[in-house]
Scaffold this motif. Structure first.
Motif, PDB file in Angstrom:
ATOM      1  N   ALA A 137       0.828  -1.204   0.000  1.00 19.44           N
ATOM      2  CA  ALA A 137       0.000   0.000   0.000  1.00 19.44           C
ATOM      3  C   ALA A 137       0.858   1.248   0.000  1.00 19.44           C
ATOM      4  O   ALA A 137       1.868   1.334   0.706  1.00 19.44           O
ATOM      5  N   TYR A 138       0.437   2.221  -0.774  1.00 20.39           N
ATOM      6  CA  TYR A 138       1.144   3.493  -0.930  1.00 20.39           C
ATOM      7  C   TYR A 138       0.966   4.359   0.317  1.00 20.39           C
ATOM      8  O   TYR A 138      -0.133   4.487   0.849  1.00 20.39           O
ATOM      9  N   THR A 139       2.080   4.930   0.781  1.00 24.56           N
ATOM     10  CA  THR A 139       1.998   5.834   1.926  1.00 24.56           C
ATOM     11  C   THR A 139       2.638   7.181   1.657  1.00 24.56           C
ATOM     12  O   THR A 139       2.548   8.065   2.488  1.00 24.56           O
ATOM     13  N   GLY A 140       3.305   7.343   0.522  1.00 28.46           N
ATOM     14  CA  GLY A 140       4.063   8.569   0.306  1.00 28.46           C
ATOM     15  C   GLY A 140       5.276   8.575   1.216  1.00 28.46           C
ATOM     16  O   GLY A 140       5.601   7.582   1.865  1.00 28.46           O
ATOM     17  N   GLY A 141       5.950   9.693   1.322  1.00 24.37           N
ATOM     18  CA  GLY A 141       7.118   9.733   2.196  1.00 24.37           C
ATOM     19  C   GLY A 141       7.677  11.120   2.335  1.00 24.37           C
ATOM     20  O   GLY A 141       7.555  11.951   1.448  1.00 24.37           O
ATOM     21  N   THR A 142       8.331  11.377   3.465  1.00 27.22           N
ATOM     22  CA  THR A 142       8.875  12.709   3.712  1.00 27.22           C
ATOM     23  C   THR A 142      10.085  12.993   2.832  1.00 27.22           C
ATOM     24  O   THR A 142      10.531  14.131   2.747  1.00 27.22           O
ATOM     25  N   THR A 143      10.642  11.962   2.172  1.00 25.64           N
ATOM     26  CA  THR A 143      11.770  12.189   1.274  1.00 25.64           C
ATOM     27  C   THR A 143      11.315  12.683  -0.087  1.00 25.64           C
ATOM     28  O   THR A 143      12.124  13.013  -0.940  1.00 25.64           O
ATOM     29  N   GLY A 144      10.008  12.692  -0.327  1.00 29.98           N
ATOM     30  CA  GLY A 144       9.490  13.079  -1.626  1.00 29.98           C
ATOM     31  C   GLY A 144       9.287  11.895  -2.540  1.00 29.98           C
ATOM     32  O   GLY A 144       8.738  12.036  -3.623  1.00 29.98           O
ATOM     33  N   LEU A 145       9.734  10.688  -2.117  1.00 30.60           N
ATOM     34  CA  LEU A 145       9.531   9.482  -2.895  1.00 30.60           C
ATOM     35  C   LEU A 145       8.371   8.682  -2.307  1.00 30.60           C
ATOM     36  O   LEU A 145       8.191   8.653  -1.087  1.00 30.60           O
ATOM     37  N   PRO A 146       7.579   8.017  -3.146  1.00 34.91           N
ATOM     38  CA  PRO A 146       6.498   7.205  -2.598  1.00 34.91           C
ATOM     39  C   PRO A 146       7.054   6.032  -1.811  1.00 34.91           C
ATOM     40  O   PRO A 146       8.033   5.400  -2.207  1.00 34.91           O
ATOM     41  N   VAL A 266     -21.404   3.228  17.513  1.00 39.25           N
ATOM     42  CA  VAL A 266     -20.301   3.897  16.818  1.00 39.25           C
ATOM     43  C   VAL A 266     -18.978   3.557  17.503  1.00 39.25           C
ATOM     44  O   VAL A 266     -18.765   3.873  18.670  1.00 39.25           O
ATOM     45  N   ASN A 267     -18.090   2.906  16.750  1.00 44.93           N
ATOM     46  CA  ASN A 267     -16.796   2.470  17.256  1.00 44.93           C
ATOM     47  C   ASN A 267     -15.694   3.321  16.630  1.00 44.93           C
ATOM     48  O   ASN A 267     -15.656   3.491  15.406  1.00 44.93           O
ATOM     49  N   GLN A 268     -14.793   3.849  17.464  1.00 48.23           N
ATOM     50  CA  GLN A 268     -13.689   4.659  16.943  1.00 48.23           C
ATOM     51  C   GLN A 268     -12.435   3.804  16.821  1.00 48.23           C
ATOM     52  O   GLN A 268     -11.963   3.232  17.816  1.00 48.23           O
ATOM     53  N   GLY A 269     -11.910   3.688  15.598  1.00 48.05           N
ATOM     54  CA  GLY A 269     -10.730   2.868  15.370  1.00 48.05           C
ATOM     55  C   GLY A 269      -9.497   3.700  15.110  1.00 48.05           C
ATOM     56  O   GLY A 269      -9.575   4.843  14.655  1.00 48.05           O
ATOM     57  N   TYR A 270      -8.327   3.103  15.389  1.00 49.63           N
ATOM     58  CA  TYR A 270      -7.046   3.759  15.133  1.00 49.63           C
ATOM     59  C   TYR A 270      -6.119   2.769  14.432  1.00 49.63           C
ATOM     60  O   TYR A 270      -5.877   1.664  14.925  1.00 49.63           O
ATOM     61  N   GLY A 271      -5.645   3.163  13.280  1.00 48.55           N
ATOM     62  CA  GLY A 271      -4.701   2.356  12.523  1.00 48.55           C
ATOM     63  C   GLY A 271      -4.131   3.202  11.411  1.00 48.55           C
ATOM     64  O   GLY A 271      -4.466   4.379  11.259  1.00 48.55           O
ATOM     65  N   MET A 272      -3.267   2.610  10.611  1.00 48.52           N
ATOM     66  CA  MET A 272      -2.640   3.336   9.518  1.00 48.52           C
ATOM     67  C   MET A 272      -2.168   2.335   8.482  1.00 48.52           C
ATOM     68  O   MET A 272      -2.237   1.117   8.695  1.00 48.52           O
ATOM     69  N   THR A 273      -1.706   2.840   7.362  1.00 49.32           N
ATOM     70  CA  THR A 273      -1.263   1.956   6.298  1.00 49.32           C
ATOM     71  C   THR A 273      -0.183   1.003   6.774  1.00 49.32           C
ATOM     72  O   THR A 273      -0.181  -0.181   6.431  1.00 49.32           O
ATOM     73  N   GLU A 274       0.741   1.495   7.575  1.00 46.84           N
ATOM     74  CA  GLU A 274       1.845   0.659   8.042  1.00 46.84           C
ATOM     75  C   GLU A 274       1.458  -0.290   9.174  1.00 46.84           C
ATOM     76  O   GLU A 274       2.162  -1.274   9.415  1.00 46.84           O
ATOM     77  N   ALA A 275       0.396   0.011   9.884  1.00 42.33           N
ATOM     78  CA  ALA A 275       0.018  -0.798  11.045  1.00 42.33           C
ATOM     79  C   ALA A 275      -1.498  -0.805  11.173  1.00 42.33           C
ATOM     80  O   ALA A 275      -2.096   0.169  11.627  1.00 42.33           O
ATOM     81  N   TYR A 276      -2.101  -1.905  10.780  1.00 42.35           N
ATOM     82  CA  TYR A 276      -3.559  -2.010  10.820  1.00 42.35           C
ATOM     83  C   TYR A 276      -4.036  -2.228  12.264  1.00 42.35           C
ATOM     84  O   TYR A 276      -3.340  -2.806  13.098  1.00 42.35           O
ATOM     85  N   ALA A 277      -5.252  -1.793  12.512  1.00 40.85           N
ATOM     86  CA  ALA A 277      -5.982  -2.157  13.741  1.00 40.85           C
ATOM     87  C   ALA A 277      -5.134  -2.035  15.000  1.00 40.85           C
ATOM     88  O   ALA A 277      -4.994  -2.989  15.770  1.00 40.85           O
TER      89      ALA A 277
END
Length: 460
Positions: A137-146, A266-277
């Motif tokens: 999955a694409y996350t982009g990056g602070t270096t300017g490269l995906p 209503v359930n509030q979830g926290y996750g991200m591309t690098e770390a699901y659930a």
């Protein structure tokens, strides 16, 4: 056994029951199973096998959902390509992913070359699912490269837990190439639910209509989508059995409004591309008389380890990525630990609270997508008259954040409209600045880096 095996089991029973709905297409379980094998045969006929990368540039259609499954069925490396990047970033993403093929559907085929999804199906050859696969999955990056986060199958019981949930009528609001959309599709397929696909571009009117016509009782939102539905004059009443919201900061006031409208679902979830659930705050634990329960993102997933290090949230476990494609795995660089880039703390009862993002990613748009400010900064200084640039997120009630630019010029007047048009042409609509401030100089940290935290503080 992988999730593909379990999905095939679901699709093999009660064949006339509806499984996938999108636009004018309605597929029964038997039809979905048949098309899944036909898509896999089309990929195999074109040379795709275990380990091969397949980039999918698709919208929300039943065929696209089954395409993703087909890649995993063959043991391939499924690479999600989102529609947000501009031409240069999109090209860099594809090249960096080192794929064997790109599959596109008609909605996106004008922006990138590849095999057309509608031409792919061949024969319904039944295959035993490969024991291993990957999702990138694409996350982009602070270096300017995906950056491309690589996930392998989760074999710790999370899949079995999802499969044990009751069958419902799920409405997918975000793209199936995004984390929340992919998650909604997998939950629906694993539970034998009917999966209704909303349009690739979210529309509150369509949500309201589909919720009524398809008798939707389960859905996943990112906050701006939920806000639009709550503000809609025909917002559905308490018809839902489960609503999950996550992807960007959720205003406690809006969470309270949702609970008052739909009930304790209503359930509030926290996750991200690098770390699901990473965590989930179950609806049953939210108490409107205790404001702190509206702020927390819940207790960490029992399958994960979560630590707070110098204010940053670190995680390790089966739903954390293997690493970024083309870089050493986390197991070699940090013993499997990943710094989320979010700042937070755990209270005495083990509930996780998030204070701020330590990274400079701007989360914006109606689907809570990421704008990578370094990429924008680097492009801006290529424009005439701009010496330095810093893009930050400005809080916005509707979108969570919007892009705001702080610019140092060479003294001549700058055309804000020209800057905006140039950004959109190069990086896409998502990067469009909504405000510009001309400053004599940018604030710097002690080590000489632009202090974006100080810039953000100007909006508080």
């Amino acid at each position: 056994m992988t999730y593909v095996d379990l999905v095939l089991q679901r699709l093999s029973t009660d064949g006339e029951r509806e499984a996938l709905v999108g636009g004018d297409t309605r597929l029964t379980r038997a039809q979905a199973r048949d098309l899944l094998f036909r898509l896999a045969d089309g990929l195999a006929h074109r040379g795709i096998g275990p380990g091969d990368g397949v980039a999918v540039y698709v919208g929300n259609t039943p065929e696209a959902v089954l395409l993703n499954l087909a890649v995993h069925l063959l043991g391939g490396r499924l690479v999600f390509v989102p529609p947000e990047p501009g031409p240069s970033e999109l090209k860099a993403l594809i090249e960096r992913a080192e794929v064997a093929a790109v599959v596109v559907d008609p909605e996106f085929s004008t922006r990138i070359d590849g095999w057309h999804l509608q031409d792919l199906p061949r024969d319904p050859v039944e295959r035993t699912p490969a024991p291993d696969y990957a999702t990138v999955a694409y996350t982009g990056g602070t270096t300017g490269l995906p950056k491309l986060a690589v996930h392998r199958p989760d074999r710790t019981g999370t899949m079995d837990a999802r499969a044990g949930l009751p069958a419902m009528n799920w409405l997918c609001n975000t793209l199936i190439t995004h984390g929340s959309g992919a998650s909604a599709a997998q939950i629906a397929l694993l539970t034998g639910s009917k999966l209704v696909l909303g349009p690739s571009t979210f529309d509150a009117d369509t949500f309201v209509r589909l919720a009524r016509e398809e008798q939707i009782n389960a859905t996943i939102f990112v906050p701006p989508m939920m806000y639009e539905v709550l503000d809609h004059p025909d917002c559905p009443g308490p018809q839902f059995g489960a609503v999950i919201v996550g992807g960007s900061p959720l205003a406690p006031k809006r969470l309270r409004q949702a609970i008052e409208k739909w009930g304790p679902v209503v359930n509030q979830g926290y996750g991200m591309t690098e770390a699901y659930a990473i965590s989930m705050m179950p609806a049953a634990e939210i108490d409107l008389d205790r404001p702190d329960t509206l702020r927390t993102v819940g207790k960490p997933n029992p399958a994960l380890e979560v630590e707070i290090r110098d204010g940053d949230v670190w995680v390790r476990g089966p739903s954390v990525m293997e690493g970024y494609w083309g870089e050493p795995p986390l197991s070699e660089t940090s013993d499997g630990w990943f710094n989320t880039g979010d700042m937070g703390y755990l209270d005495d009862q083990g509930y996780l609270y998030l204070n701020d993002r330590s990274k400079d990613v701007i989360v914006t748009g109606r689907t809570s997508d990421n704008v990578y400010s370094r990429l924008l900064d680097d492009f801006l200084v290529t424009l005439p008259g701009i010496r330095q640039a810093a893009a930050v997120g400005k809080p916005d009630d509707a979108l969570g954040e919007v892009v705001h630019l702080f610019l140092v010029t060479d003294g001549q007047d700058v055309d804000v409209d020209r800057i905006r048009d140039s950004v959109v042409a190069e990086l896409g609509e998502l990067y469009q600045p909504r405000g510009v401030t001309i400053v004599p100089q940018l604030p710097l940290t002690k080590v000489g880096k632009v202090d974006k935290r100080q810039l953000r503080s100007l909006f508080r």
